[in-house]
Write a protein that holds these residues in place. Sequence first.
Motif, mmCIF file in Angstrom:
data_model
loop_
_atom_site.group_PDB
_atom_site.id
_atom_site.type_symbol
_atom_site.label_atom_id
_atom_site.label_comp_id
_atom_site.label_asym_id
_atom_site.label_seq_id
_atom_site.Cartn_x
_atom_site.Cartn_y
_atom_site.Cartn_z
ATOM 1 N N GLN A 223 -47.090 46.371 -63.177
ATOM 2 C CA GLN A 223 -48.034 45.760 -62.236
ATOM 3 C C GLN A 223 -47.688 44.303 -61.974
ATOM 4 O OE1 GLN A 223 -51.882 46.267 -64.055
ATOM 5 N NE2 GLN A 223 -51.821 48.500 -63.869
ATOM 6 N N GLY A 224 -46.612 43.852 -62.621
ATOM 7 C CA GLY A 224 -46.165 42.482 -62.387
ATOM 8 C C GLY A 224 -46.867 41.468 -63.267
ATOM 9 N N GLN A 225 -47.528 41.887 -64.280
ATOM 10 C CA GLN A 225 -48.226 40.953 -65.164
ATOM 11 C C GLN A 225 -47.304 40.483 -66.279
ATOM 12 O OE1 GLN A 225 -52.081 42.227 -66.413
ATOM 13 N NE2 GLN A 225 -52.516 43.250 -64.482
ATOM 14 N N ASP A 226 -47.665 39.348 -66.851
ATOM 15 C CA ASP A 226 -46.875 38.758 -67.934
ATOM 16 C C ASP A 226 -47.105 39.560 -69.216
ATOM 17 O OD1 ASP A 226 -45.390 37.086 -69.551
ATOM 18 O OD2 ASP A 226 -47.068 35.714 -69.892
ATOM 19 N N VAL A 227 -46.024 40.043 -69.812
ATOM 20 C CA VAL A 227 -46.134 40.822 -71.054
ATOM 21 C C VAL A 227 -45.571 40.045 -72.238
ATOM 22 C CG1 VAL A 227 -46.169 43.098 -69.959
ATOM 23 C CG2 VAL A 227 -43.982 42.031 -70.537
ATOM 24 N N GLN A 228 -45.314 38.769 -72.053
ATOM 25 C CA GLN A 228 -44.778 37.942 -73.130
ATOM 26 C C GLN A 228 -45.862 37.119 -73.818
ATOM 27 O OE1 GLN A 228 -41.586 38.174 -74.044
ATOM 28 N NE2 GLN A 228 -41.309 39.688 -72.432
ATOM 29 N N GLY A 229 -47.046 37.063 -73.279
ATOM 30 C CA GLY A 229 -48.082 36.192 -73.805
ATOM 31 C C GLY A 229 -48.874 36.810 -74.959
ATOM 32 N N ALA A 230 -49.812 36.019 -75.443
ATOM 33 C CA ALA A 230 -50.648 36.430 -76.570
ATOM 34 C C ALA A 230 -51.567 37.575 -76.188
ATOM 35 C CB ALA A 230 -51.475 35.240 -77.067
ATOM 36 N N GLY A 231 -51.990 37.644 -74.958
ATOM 37 C CA GLY A 231 -52.864 38.733 -74.504
ATOM 38 C C GLY A 231 -52.171 40.077 -74.619
ATOM 39 N N ALA A 232 -50.913 40.104 -74.234
ATOM 40 C CA ALA A 232 -50.144 41.343 -74.323
ATOM 41 C C ALA A 232 -49.959 41.743 -75.787
ATOM 42 C CB ALA A 232 -48.792 41.170 -73.641
ATOM 43 N N GLU A 233 -49.720 40.765 -76.615
ATOM 44 C CA GLU A 233 -49.557 41.044 -78.060
ATOM 45 C C GLU A 233 -50.851 41.611 -78.651
ATOM 46 O OE1 GLU A 233 -47.826 41.506 -81.658
ATOM 47 O OE2 GLU A 233 -46.799 40.944 -79.818
ATOM 48 N N ARG A 234 -51.981 41.076 -78.191
ATOM 49 C CA ARG A 234 -53.268 41.597 -78.688
ATOM 50 C C ARG A 234 -53.497 43.040 -78.247
ATOM 51 N NH1 ARG A 234 -55.320 36.217 -77.648
ATOM 52 N NH2 ARG A 234 -56.038 36.964 -75.627
ATOM 53 N N ILE A 235 -53.053 43.373 -77.066
ATOM 54 C CA ILE A 235 -53.194 44.755 -76.587
ATOM 55 C C ILE A 235 -52.404 45.697 -77.489
ATOM 56 C CG2 ILE A 235 -52.557 46.330 -74.716
ATOM 57 C CD1 ILE A 235 -53.260 44.075 -72.752
ATOM 58 N N GLN B 17 -51.433 45.138 -80.591
ATOM 59 C CA GLN B 17 -52.070 45.141 -81.920
ATOM 60 C C GLN B 17 -53.326 45.996 -81.920
ATOM 61 O OE1 GLN B 17 -52.628 40.991 -82.771
ATOM 62 N NE2 GLN B 17 -50.557 40.744 -83.616
ATOM 63 N N SER B 18 -54.060 45.978 -80.821
ATOM 64 C CA SER B 18 -55.269 46.782 -80.710
ATOM 65 C C SER B 18 -54.934 48.267 -80.791
ATOM 66 C CB SER B 18 -55.983 46.460 -79.391
ATOM 67 O OG SER B 18 -57.067 47.330 -79.200
ATOM 68 N N TYR B 19 -53.923 48.680 -80.036
ATOM 69 C CA TYR B 19 -53.504 50.087 -80.090
ATOM 70 C C TYR B 19 -53.022 50.467 -81.496
ATOM 71 C CZ TYR B 19 -53.816 51.243 -75.116
ATOM 72 O OH TYR B 19 -54.261 51.524 -73.854
ATOM 73 N N GLU B 20 -52.232 49.587 -82.088
ATOM 74 C CA GLU B 20 -51.710 49.869 -83.427
ATOM 75 C C GLU B 20 -52.831 49.897 -84.472
ATOM 76 O OE1 GLU B 20 -48.610 46.990 -84.045
ATOM 77 O OE2 GLU B 20 -47.165 48.143 -82.862
ATOM 78 N N GLY B 21 -53.786 48.992 -84.337
ATOM 79 C CA GLY B 21 -54.916 48.957 -85.277
ATOM 80 C C GLY B 21 -55.750 50.232 -85.204
ATOM 81 N N ILE B 22 -56.029 50.667 -83.985
ATOM 82 C CA ILE B 22 -56.785 51.920 -83.811
ATOM 83 C C ILE B 22 -55.991 53.090 -84.371
ATOM 84 C CG2 ILE B 22 -57.639 53.542 -82.072
ATOM 85 C CD1 ILE B 22 -58.407 51.055 -80.375
#
Length: 167
Positions: free
Chosen positions: A91-103, A105-110
């Motif tokens: 979608q053209g969004q930045d995947v290098q930032g902290a928000g992407a990392e949290r996403i 981590q969220s999937y991995e945590g679940i």
Amino acid sequence: QANRTTLTKIDEKNRTSARNAQLALAGAQFGLDIMNASTQYRNVEGQARFAIMQSKNQAADALYRGRQAAFDTQSEGRDAGQDALLALAAQGQDVQGAGAERIVQSYEGIAEQNAAIVEANAMREALGFELEQISIDYQLDTARINRDQQYISSALTFGAQAAGAFI
């Protein structure tokens, strides 16, 4: 007098023969009782040993399947996190930032929580099989006690019949 002595000897021989027959019959019954009790116990024991072995295998299988399913669940969580990053990148969004990392981590945590639940369920299943083994052991102990009681009962019956032969 001689006739009477002869009758007394014949009566004594008849009593001795009857006593011997009674003892032989009681001994044979005692032997059969012991054999029957032993055979019944061996049958129960064989079935119990097989059931315990089968239950141990089922418990080990449940734990193996649980570990495998937990691993698969964690892998799926990591893959879902990566898929989410790819979708963001598409979608053209930045995947290098902290928000992407949290996403991610969220999937991995679940996924880790789900994997722990899967493994706990497998442990519960294995525990059920282990409890079944305890129950089978108890049934085997009960069968052993019954066998021993039959031995004692048969011995007492034989003793009473043997004593009765001399009365």
